[in-house]
Design an enzyme around this catalytic site. Sequence first.
Site, PDB file in Angstrom:
ATOM      1  N   GLU A 156    -111.277  14.273  86.309  1.00  0.00           N
ATOM      2  CA  GLU A 156    -112.445  13.422  86.065  1.00  0.00           C
ATOM      3  C   GLU A 156    -113.685  14.063  86.690  1.00  0.00           C
ATOM      4  OE1 GLU A 156    -113.651   8.740  86.777  1.00  0.00           O
ATOM      5  OE2 GLU A 156    -112.483   9.781  88.311  1.00  0.00           O
ATOM      6  N   LYS A 168    -114.380   6.043  79.469  1.00  0.00           N
ATOM      7  CA  LYS A 168    -113.630   5.264  80.458  1.00  0.00           C
ATOM      8  C   LYS A 168    -113.924   3.773  80.316  1.00  0.00           C
ATOM      9  CE  LYS A 168    -112.911   5.194  85.512  1.00  0.00           C
ATOM     10  NZ  LYS A 168    -113.381   5.820  86.771  1.00  0.00           N
ATOM     11  N   CYS A 187    -108.769   7.878  85.572  1.00  0.00           N
ATOM     12  CA  CYS A 187    -108.833   7.432  86.970  1.00  0.00           C
ATOM     13  C   CYS A 187    -108.509   5.941  87.164  1.00  0.00           C
ATOM     14  CB  CYS A 187    -110.195   7.798  87.561  1.00  0.00           C
ATOM     15  SG  CYS A 187    -110.219   7.846  89.384  1.00  0.00           S
TER      16      CYS A 187
END
Length: 284
Positions: free
Chosen positions: A44, A116, A157
Amino acid sequence: MSRTVTIANLQTRPMPDFDTALNEALTLAQKAVSDGAELLCLPEYCGGLKTDGAAFAPPHASEAEHPVINGLRDFAAKKGVDILIGSVAVSGQGAKFNNRGLYVDKSGEILSRYDKIFLFDVNLSETQIYRESDRVEPGDQAVVANTRFGRIGHSICYDLRFAQLYRDLAQAGAEILFCPAAFAVPTGQAHWHVLNRSRAIENGAFMISPCAHGAVDGGGASYGHSLIVNPWGEVLADGGDAAGVSMATIDLDLVAATRKRIASLQHDRPYTLSQNEPVSTAAE
Protein backbone atom coordinates in the site's frame (compact mmCIF):
# COMPACT_ATOMS: atom_id res chain seq x y z
CA MET A 1 -1.13 -30.19 -14.95
CA SER A 2 -0.56 -28.02 -11.88
CA ARG A 3 -1.13 -24.28 -12.03
CA THR A 4 1.91 -22.80 -10.34
CA VAL A 5 3.25 -19.27 -10.13
CA THR A 6 6.28 -17.85 -8.34
CA ILE A 7 5.26 -14.75 -6.39
CA ALA A 8 7.54 -12.12 -4.89
CA ASN A 9 6.47 -9.64 -2.23
CA LEU A 10 8.56 -6.48 -2.54
CA GLN A 11 8.80 -5.12 0.99
CA THR A 12 9.56 -1.48 0.28
CA ARG A 13 10.07 1.32 2.78
CA PRO A 14 7.58 4.22 2.94
CA MET A 15 9.15 6.92 0.77
CA PRO A 16 8.18 10.61 0.81
CA ASP A 17 8.14 11.29 -2.96
CA PHE A 18 7.61 9.67 -6.35
CA ASP A 19 11.26 9.38 -7.35
CA THR A 20 12.52 7.62 -4.23
CA ALA A 21 9.44 5.40 -4.14
CA LEU A 22 9.92 4.29 -7.74
CA ASN A 23 13.65 3.73 -7.30
CA GLU A 24 13.01 1.59 -4.22
CA ALA A 25 10.39 -0.46 -6.05
CA LEU A 26 12.47 -0.99 -9.19
CA THR A 27 15.56 -2.03 -7.24
CA LEU A 28 13.64 -4.79 -5.48
CA ALA A 29 11.72 -5.68 -8.64
CA GLN A 30 14.94 -6.32 -10.52
CA LYS A 31 16.17 -8.61 -7.75
CA ALA A 32 12.88 -10.53 -7.74
CA VAL A 33 12.92 -11.03 -11.50
CA SER A 34 16.53 -12.22 -11.36
CA ASP A 35 15.44 -14.77 -8.75
CA GLY A 36 12.67 -16.10 -11.00
CA ALA A 37 9.55 -14.27 -9.88
CA GLU A 38 6.63 -14.14 -12.32
CA LEU A 39 4.29 -11.94 -10.27
CA LEU A 40 5.62 -9.00 -8.26
CA CYS A 41 3.52 -7.54 -5.45
CA LEU A 42 4.05 -4.12 -3.87
CA PRO A 43 2.63 -2.64 -0.64
CA GLU A 44 0.00 0.00 0.00
CA TYR A 45 1.14 3.57 -0.79
CA CYS A 46 4.13 2.20 -2.69
CA GLY A 47 4.02 5.40 -4.74
CA GLY A 48 5.01 7.47 -1.72
CA LEU A 49 3.69 8.09 1.78
CA LYS A 50 3.88 10.88 4.33
CA THR A 51 1.67 11.82 7.27
CA ASP A 52 0.46 15.25 8.34
CA GLY A 53 -0.79 14.97 11.90
CA ALA A 54 -3.58 12.41 11.84
CA ALA A 55 -4.00 12.65 8.06
CA PHE A 56 -2.26 10.75 5.27
CA ALA A 57 -0.42 13.06 2.90
CA PRO A 58 1.20 11.01 0.11
CA PRO A 59 2.23 12.57 -3.20
CA HIS A 60 -0.54 12.08 -5.73
CA ALA A 61 -1.16 12.52 -9.45
CA SER A 62 -3.73 11.45 -12.01
CA GLU A 63 -3.59 7.79 -13.00
CA ALA A 64 -2.53 8.63 -16.57
CA GLU A 65 0.31 10.88 -15.43
CA HIS A 66 1.38 9.03 -12.28
CA PRO A 67 5.15 8.46 -12.55
CA VAL A 68 5.17 5.38 -10.29
CA ILE A 69 2.32 3.68 -12.14
CA ASN A 70 3.95 4.43 -15.49
CA GLY A 71 7.40 3.35 -14.32
CA LEU A 72 6.08 0.03 -13.06
CA ARG A 73 4.03 -0.54 -16.22
CA ASP A 74 7.17 -0.01 -18.28
CA PHE A 75 9.09 -2.48 -16.09
CA ALA A 76 6.33 -5.11 -16.43
CA ALA A 77 6.38 -4.84 -20.21
CA LYS A 78 10.17 -4.86 -20.43
CA LYS A 79 10.60 -7.89 -18.15
CA GLY A 80 7.45 -9.80 -19.08
CA VAL A 81 6.14 -10.04 -15.51
CA ASP A 82 2.82 -9.18 -13.88
CA ILE A 83 2.82 -6.56 -11.11
CA LEU A 84 0.34 -5.84 -8.35
CA ILE A 85 0.79 -2.13 -7.66
CA GLY A 86 -0.42 -2.42 -4.07
CA SER A 87 -1.70 1.13 -3.99
CA VAL A 88 -0.78 4.68 -4.91
CA ALA A 89 -2.51 7.99 -4.27
CA VAL A 90 -4.47 8.99 -7.38
CA SER A 91 -5.86 12.52 -7.68
CA GLY A 92 -9.66 12.69 -7.54
CA GLN A 93 -12.21 15.14 -8.88
CA GLY A 94 -12.18 17.26 -5.74
CA ALA A 95 -9.79 17.94 -2.88
CA LYS A 96 -9.51 14.29 -1.87
CA PHE A 97 -7.56 11.52 -3.61
CA ASN A 98 -8.18 7.78 -4.06
CA ASN A 99 -6.06 5.07 -2.46
CA ARG A 100 -5.93 2.88 -5.57
CA GLY A 101 -4.46 -0.54 -6.27
CA LEU A 102 -3.83 -1.80 -9.81
CA TYR A 103 -3.00 -5.13 -11.42
CA VAL A 104 -0.67 -4.80 -14.42
CA ASP A 105 -0.09 -7.70 -16.83
CA LYS A 106 3.16 -8.69 -18.53
CA SER A 107 2.48 -6.38 -21.48
CA GLY A 108 2.19 -3.41 -19.16
CA GLU A 109 -1.58 -3.10 -19.50
CA ILE A 110 -3.79 -2.39 -16.49
CA LEU A 111 -6.13 -5.37 -16.04
CA SER A 112 -7.95 -4.12 -12.96
CA ARG A 113 -8.07 -1.25 -10.48
CA TYR A 114 -9.55 -0.98 -7.00
CA ASP A 115 -10.16 2.00 -4.72
CA LYS A 116 -9.85 1.14 -1.01
CA ILE A 117 -13.31 0.83 0.55
CA PHE A 118 -12.62 0.82 4.30
CA LEU A 119 -10.48 3.72 5.53
CA PHE A 120 -8.12 3.72 8.49
CA ASP A 121 -9.77 6.02 11.05
CA VAL A 122 -8.54 4.79 14.43
CA ASN A 123 -7.31 5.90 17.85
CA LEU A 124 -4.46 3.56 18.72
CA SER A 125 -3.40 5.73 21.66
CA GLU A 126 -3.53 9.35 22.79
CA THR A 127 -0.65 10.12 20.42
CA GLN A 128 -1.31 7.62 17.61
CA ILE A 129 -4.44 8.84 15.86
CA TYR A 130 -5.09 8.25 12.16
CA ARG A 131 -7.82 9.73 9.95
CA GLU A 132 -7.34 8.39 6.44
CA SER A 133 -10.80 9.68 5.50
CA ASP A 134 -9.67 13.30 6.03
CA ARG A 135 -8.04 13.24 2.58
CA VAL A 136 -9.03 9.95 0.93
CA GLU A 137 -12.26 9.33 -0.97
CA PRO A 138 -13.40 5.76 -0.25
CA GLY A 139 -14.25 3.36 -3.02
CA ASP A 140 -17.59 1.55 -3.26
CA GLN A 141 -16.81 -1.31 -5.66
CA ALA A 142 -15.35 -4.72 -4.80
CA VAL A 143 -13.19 -6.02 -7.65
CA VAL A 144 -12.32 -9.46 -9.01
CA ALA A 145 -10.39 -10.00 -12.23
CA ASN A 146 -9.09 -12.78 -14.45
CA THR A 147 -5.32 -12.93 -14.91
CA ARG A 148 -3.03 -15.42 -16.62
CA PHE A 149 -2.36 -16.95 -13.20
CA GLY A 150 -5.97 -17.23 -12.02
CA ARG A 151 -8.84 -15.16 -10.71
CA ILE A 152 -7.79 -12.50 -8.21
CA GLY A 153 -9.59 -10.32 -5.67
CA HIS A 154 -8.46 -6.88 -4.53
CA SER A 155 -8.33 -5.37 -1.07
CA ILE A 156 -6.06 -2.92 0.74
CA CYS A 157 -4.78 -2.83 4.35
CA TYR A 158 -7.65 -1.89 6.73
CA ASP A 159 -10.03 -3.89 4.51
CA LEU A 160 -8.43 -6.94 6.16
CA ARG A 161 -10.70 -6.46 9.18
CA PHE A 162 -13.90 -6.78 7.12
CA ALA A 163 -14.32 -10.51 6.55
CA GLN A 164 -17.46 -10.24 4.42
CA LEU A 165 -15.54 -8.45 1.66
CA TYR A 166 -13.24 -11.46 1.26
CA ARG A 167 -16.13 -13.91 1.33
CA ASP A 168 -17.81 -11.96 -1.46
CA LEU A 169 -14.58 -11.99 -3.50
CA ALA A 170 -14.09 -15.72 -2.94
CA GLN A 171 -17.69 -16.54 -3.78
CA ALA A 172 -17.17 -14.57 -7.00
CA GLY A 173 -14.38 -16.99 -7.86
CA ALA A 174 -11.24 -15.29 -6.51
CA GLU A 175 -8.46 -17.82 -5.87
CA ILE A 176 -5.82 -15.27 -4.85
CA LEU A 177 -6.78 -12.53 -2.40
CA PHE A 178 -4.46 -9.53 -2.31
CA CYS A 179 -4.08 -7.29 0.73
CA PRO A 180 -1.21 -4.85 0.18
CA ALA A 181 -0.70 -2.80 3.33
CA ALA A 182 1.21 -0.24 5.31
CA PHE A 183 -0.03 -1.77 8.57
CA ALA A 184 0.86 0.23 11.68
CA VAL A 185 3.36 -1.40 14.02
CA PRO A 186 1.11 -1.81 17.11
CA THR A 187 -1.74 -3.40 15.18
CA GLY A 188 0.69 -5.37 13.05
CA GLN A 189 2.30 -6.97 16.08
CA ALA A 190 -1.10 -7.87 17.50
CA HIS A 191 -3.22 -8.77 14.50
CA TRP A 192 -1.41 -8.96 11.12
CA HIS A 193 -0.58 -12.66 11.02
CA VAL A 194 -3.79 -13.93 12.57
CA LEU A 195 -6.01 -11.81 10.31
CA ASN A 196 -4.21 -12.91 7.15
CA ARG A 197 -4.33 -16.55 8.15
CA SER A 198 -8.01 -16.21 9.05
CA ARG A 199 -8.97 -14.69 5.68
CA ALA A 200 -7.08 -17.50 3.90
CA ILE A 201 -8.72 -20.24 5.97
CA GLU A 202 -12.23 -18.79 5.81
CA ASN A 203 -12.13 -18.55 2.03
CA GLY A 204 -9.91 -21.45 1.00
CA ALA A 205 -7.75 -18.98 -0.91
CA PHE A 206 -4.17 -17.75 -1.08
CA MET A 207 -3.55 -14.48 0.78
CA ILE A 208 -0.81 -12.37 -0.78
CA SER A 209 -0.11 -9.42 1.50
CA PRO A 210 2.93 -7.24 0.79
CA CYS A 211 3.43 -4.76 3.64
CA ALA A 212 5.74 -1.75 3.78
CA HIS A 213 8.36 -1.62 6.51
CA GLY A 214 9.91 1.31 8.35
CA ALA A 215 9.36 4.86 9.53
CA VAL A 216 6.97 7.20 7.74
CA ASP A 217 7.99 10.81 7.07
CA GLY A 218 5.81 12.92 9.38
CA GLY A 219 5.25 10.21 11.98
CA GLY A 220 4.24 6.59 12.29
CA ALA A 221 5.81 3.39 10.97
CA SER A 222 4.82 0.35 8.94
CA TYR A 223 5.12 -3.18 10.29
CA GLY A 224 6.58 -5.20 7.42
CA HIS A 225 6.23 -9.01 7.57
CA SER A 226 4.85 -9.30 4.04
CA LEU A 227 3.00 -12.60 3.87
CA ILE A 228 2.14 -15.39 1.46
CA VAL A 229 -0.39 -17.72 3.10
CA ASN A 230 -1.87 -20.85 1.54
CA PRO A 231 -5.57 -21.85 1.66
CA TRP A 232 -4.96 -24.07 4.70
CA GLY A 233 -3.61 -21.10 6.62
CA GLU A 234 0.08 -22.01 6.40
CA VAL A 235 2.56 -19.15 6.07
CA LEU A 236 4.76 -19.86 3.04
CA ALA A 237 6.80 -16.64 3.19
CA ASP A 238 7.27 -13.84 5.74
CA GLY A 239 9.22 -10.71 4.79
CA GLY A 240 10.38 -10.05 8.34
CA ASP A 241 11.63 -6.73 9.71
CA ALA A 242 13.60 -5.19 6.85
CA ALA A 243 13.15 -4.01 3.29
CA GLY A 244 13.68 -6.80 0.77
CA VAL A 245 12.13 -9.56 -1.31
CA SER A 246 10.30 -12.65 -0.03
CA MET A 247 9.11 -15.33 -2.44
CA ALA A 248 7.13 -18.53 -2.72
CA THR A 249 5.86 -20.72 -5.53
CA ILE A 250 2.16 -21.44 -5.12
CA ASP A 251 -0.04 -24.07 -6.75
CA LEU A 252 -3.52 -22.77 -7.56
CA ASP A 253 -4.90 -26.32 -7.69
CA LEU A 254 -4.72 -26.25 -3.90
CA VAL A 255 -7.60 -23.76 -3.86
CA ALA A 256 -10.09 -26.16 -5.46
CA ALA A 257 -8.79 -29.03 -3.36
CA THR A 258 -9.21 -27.08 -0.13
CA ARG A 259 -12.67 -25.82 -1.05
CA LYS A 260 -13.70 -29.39 -1.84
CA ARG A 261 -12.51 -30.57 1.58
CA ILE A 262 -14.29 -27.77 3.44
CA ALA A 263 -17.04 -26.33 1.24
CA SER A 264 -18.05 -23.54 3.63
CA LEU A 265 -18.36 -20.99 0.80
CA GLN A 266 -21.38 -22.99 -0.38
CA HIS A 267 -23.03 -23.31 3.00
CA ASP A 268 -24.54 -19.85 3.57
CA ARG A 269 -27.97 -19.92 5.17
CA PRO A 270 -30.40 -17.11 5.90
CA TYR A 271 -30.92 -16.23 9.54
CA THR A 272 -32.42 -13.55 11.70
CA LEU A 273 -30.94 -11.82 14.72
CA SER A 274 -32.76 -12.00 18.03
CA GLN A 275 -31.91 -9.60 20.83
CA ASN A 276 -33.34 -9.92 24.32
CA GLU A 277 -34.05 -6.73 26.21
CA PRO A 278 -31.68 -6.25 29.16
CA VAL A 279 -33.08 -7.47 32.45
CA SER A 280 -33.79 -4.62 34.81
CA THR A 281 -32.31 -4.93 38.32
CA ALA A 282 -33.94 -1.81 39.65
CA ALA A 283 -36.63 -2.08 42.29
CA GLU A 284 -40.16 -1.88 40.95
